[in-house]
Each structure stands twice: as structure tokens, then as C-alpha cells.
Design an enzyme around this catalytic site. Structure first.
Site, short mmCIF file in Angstrom:
data_model
loop_
_atom_site.label_atom_id
_atom_site.label_comp_id
_atom_site.label_asym_id
_atom_site.label_seq_id
_atom_site.Cartn_x
_atom_site.Cartn_y
_atom_site.Cartn_z
N CYS A 1 -22.34 -5.41 -16.90
CA CYS A 1 -22.73 -5.14 -15.51
C CYS A 1 -22.36 -3.71 -15.13
CB CYS A 1 -22.02 -6.14 -14.59
SG CYS A 1 -22.26 -5.81 -12.83
N ASP B 1 0.83 -1.21 0.00
CA ASP B 1 0.00 0.00 0.00
C ASP B 1 0.87 1.26 0.00
OD1 ASP B 1 -2.33 1.52 0.21
OD2 ASP B 1 -2.26 1.56 2.40
N CYS C 1 -16.06 9.74 -2.85
CA CYS C 1 -16.09 8.38 -2.33
C CYS C 1 -16.09 8.38 -0.79
CB CYS C 1 -14.89 7.60 -2.87
SG CYS C 1 -14.74 5.96 -2.17
N CYS D 1 -22.04 -1.83 -9.51
CA CYS D 1 -21.28 -0.98 -8.57
C CYS D 1 -21.57 0.49 -8.82
CB CYS D 1 -19.79 -1.28 -8.66
SG CYS D 1 -19.11 -1.16 -10.33
S1 SF4 Z 1 -16.77 -4.31 -10.79
FE1 SF4 Z 1 -18.78 -3.41 -11.01
S2 SF4 Z 1 -19.28 -3.66 -13.16
FE2 SF4 Z 1 -17.59 -5.04 -12.73
S3 SF4 Z 1 -18.62 -6.98 -12.25
FE3 SF4 Z 1 -18.26 -5.92 -10.31
S4 SF4 Z 1 -20.16 -4.79 -9.91
FE4 SF4 Z 1 -20.18 -5.40 -12.07
S1 SF4 Z 2 -18.59 5.48 -2.05
FE1 SF4 Z 2 -16.63 4.66 -2.79
S2 SF4 Z 2 -16.44 2.68 -1.78
FE2 SF4 Z 2 -18.59 3.29 -1.59
S3 SF4 Z 2 -19.64 2.37 -3.32
FE3 SF4 Z 2 -18.98 4.42 -3.96
S4 SF4 Z 2 -17.00 4.13 -4.92
FE4 SF4 Z 2 -17.43 2.28 -3.75
#
Ligand code: SF4
Ligand code: SF4
Length: 315
Positions: free
Chosen positions: A158, A100, A181, A161
């Protein structure tokens, strides 16, 4: 570099500072010919289900990488062991271990080593292990054979996220604006949390895992057998009020050896005040906040005042 030029690293100046050394390993450790990338699963077996905590506004959510002992030391000693094992085979060689470390582009190195692909949420995903793991690197001057087996990107169409992110921080696939974030806002940011993000933060008091929790590849995630990563002090599911009532001494004692300690007591109180402001307006949370209304720190006072205002509006 666009990411840096657009200021998306927020206050993380160290990211901009290291310039070329981030992408050219030999400039970081002269003589480096190869980088060995490793990963280490961190999901403890004993942790309370994240959804249960996220759905209970009286509990504080701590990102699952931080509920156990700080991984930096553990990973560094493993890398040292690995170097010693290699040395037995090859004889003395030059190396340096990184964990890190700011000037190391560890996700790109891991991807180039065949450990996985960088997902749209910008974390590394391994097709057999999901994304709940830490990365580490051994820079070496050994002319090792390279691993040319890249993992294909399996994000496909997908965008779970991107859709789930509470603060819309994933502004485009593979592009996270750190300033939005929750991980950045609750850990890296030193000052006041911008008001627009306080409500979406919910009960997340240290980091955020939403984009990883929703990722379908984490059904392949492995739990860890590493005792150091076991949950400590019930940090996976503690009551916000209990955590807010910790004195500074209690904070320092209970976060000893934990990554959480690095944010300091004031940021800890700041984060919990926000979470309490997002929770139920009951007598206990009001009393806990009232008790810190005149705190010595302006940062804490400001977030406590905001939380009390939120609760009074929801009464
Ligand atoms: S990183 Fe995001 S877009 Fe890629 S598989 Fe995971 S949830 Fe789906
Ligand atoms: S706030 Fe940051 S850690 Fe939380 S879902 Fe969004 S990108 Fe991911």
C-alpha cells in the site's frame, strides 16, 4: 539522524536539541528500567465527516485530534492514575509521566511496547484500532517483564498515504519531510507559509489528516467516549469567514483549553487567509479579507494580500 541532518524537522529545533536523551530513556529520568506506553483513542462520535468538510471550500478543516479539549492534561492525569494503581500493587516506585514530550521518541517506544507499527506516513498504527489515538509514556524504575510481542508491519505494498499527501511531504516510505507537511506549516511554523504550499493546503486551517483518512487500517478505528475530546464550538465544520472574523478576544475565549490556542491569533489568521484564498471568490470572502488588508501584523497582511490576489485571478 539523517532526518535531522537533512533539516527535515524545519524550525522544530527541540527535536535536534535533545540528542541522545531522545533514544536513551535512563538519561532523561535516571534509574529508568522500563517504559510503559499507552494509547488513548480521540475520534469524537459527534464530528462531521472529514470528507464533507474537505470538499466544501467555504468551511475550515481542523485536524480531528484538535477539535476537542487539549489532550495533554487528560492523558497526564490518566497516567498519574495508572501510576497510583501500580503503586497499590508494588509499593512506592520511581516514575515520570510524559505526554508528547520533545525528548521522548514516543512512536518508537510504542512500537517496541507492542502497540503497533509505524506506518509509511510515520504515525503508529494498531491493527485493531487504526491510528486515531494519542500516545503517552510512564518511565519507571520497576523491573517489569517486557512485552516481546511486536506487531508486524502491515503496510505491505500500500502507498495510499504517499499518493494522497497534498504537498508530497512523504518523500519516501516512512520519511516525512516536516517542512512540506501541512501539520507543520499550519501549526509549528511561525513565519510566512512558502507560496508553493499555499494552494495545496486547501481549506486545512489547523493540521492535516489526509494520510490517516486514506489509511485502510482506520476502518478499525474506535471512537472515544471521553467527554473532553467532544467537538467544541463546532470547530469540526465552521465557516472560514466566521472564523476569520473572530476578534483576538473571541479567539482566546473559544480556544481556551484547546491545542489550537498555542499557535496564537496571528498564525490563526494567516492560516485562514490562505484557506480563503483557495476558496470561492465571492463578495463575502473578499469583504472579510479586505477588512484585514491593513492588519497591524506584516504576517497577516502578506497572506491576506496573497489571498486577495488569488481571488481576483479566479474572478
Ligand atoms: S500507513 Fe500508508 S502505506 Fe501504510 S497502510 Fe496506511 S495508507 Fe497504506
Ligand atoms: S501534509 Fe502531512 S499530514 Fe497531510 S497527508 Fe501529507 S504527511 Fe500527512
Amino acid at each position: 539522524m539523517n532526518w535531522l541532518n537533512n533539516g527535515m524537522h524545519g524550525e522544530m529545533e527541540y527535536m535536534a536539541r535533545h540528542g541522545n536523551r531522545r533514544s536513551r530513556p535512563a538519561e532523561l529520568r535516571p534509574g529508568t528500567l522500563r517504559v510503559i506506553s499507552v494509547r488513548m483513542d480521540y475520534l469524537p462520535t459527534d464530528t462531521v465527516d472529514s470528507d464533507i468538510v474537505l470538499d466544501n471550500p467555504e468551511l475550515g478543516f481542523v485536524s480531528r485530534y484538535a477539535t476537542g479539549r487539549d489532550y495533554h492534561k487528560v492523558m497526564r492525569s490518566r497516567l498519574q492514575k495508572l501510576a497510583s494503581r501500580i503503586e497499590k500493587e508494588t509499593g512506592p516506585f520511581g516514575y515520570r509521566a510524559f505526554v508528547d514530550s520533545a525528548p521522548v521518541l514516543e512512536k518508537a517506544l510504542a512500537r517496541n511496547s507492542g502497540l503497533g507499527w509505524i506506518g509509511k506516513h510515520s504515525n503508529l498504527i494498531n491493527p485493531k484500532a487504526g491510528s486515531w489515538f494519542f500516545l503517552g509514556e510512564l518511565y519507571t524504575d520497576l523491573p517489569l517483564p517486557t512485552d516481546d510481542e511486536f506487531s508486524n508491519n502491515h503496510c505491505g505494498s500500500c502507498k495510499s498515504c504517499i499518493d494522497i499527501c497534498p504537498t508530497a511531504a512523504i518523500i519516501a516510505p516512512y520519511q516525512v519531510d516536516a517542512r512540506r507537511c501541512i501539520s507543520y506549516l499550519t501549526i509549528e511554523l511561525k513565519g510566512s507559509i512558502p507560496e508553493e504550499f499555499r494552494a495545496p493546503i486547501g481549506n486545512r486551517i489547523y493540521g492535516c489528516d489526509d494520510c490517516q483518512l486514506v489509511c485502510p487500517w482506520n476502518r478499525f478505528a474506535q471512537t472515544t467516549a471521553e467527554a473532553d475530546f467532544a467537538t467544541r464550538h463546532r470547530l469540526d465544520s465552521s465557516s472560514l469567514i466566521d472564523l476569520f472574523n473572530w476578534t483576538e478576544e473571541e479567539f482566546l475565549k473559544r480556544t481556551e483549553g484547546s491545542a489550537i490556542r498555542r499557535i496564537g491569533y496571528l498564525s490563526w489568521l494567516r492560516n485562514i487567509a490562505v484557506a480563503l484564498g483557495n476558496g470561492p471568490a465571492n463578495e463575502n470572502s473578499m469583504a472579510a479579507l479586505e477588512a484585514r488588508r491593513d492588519h497591524d501584523s506584516e504576517l497577516v497582511r502578506e497572506h491576506v494580500a496573497w489571498a486577495l490576489e488569488q481571488l481576483s485571478q479566479s474572478n
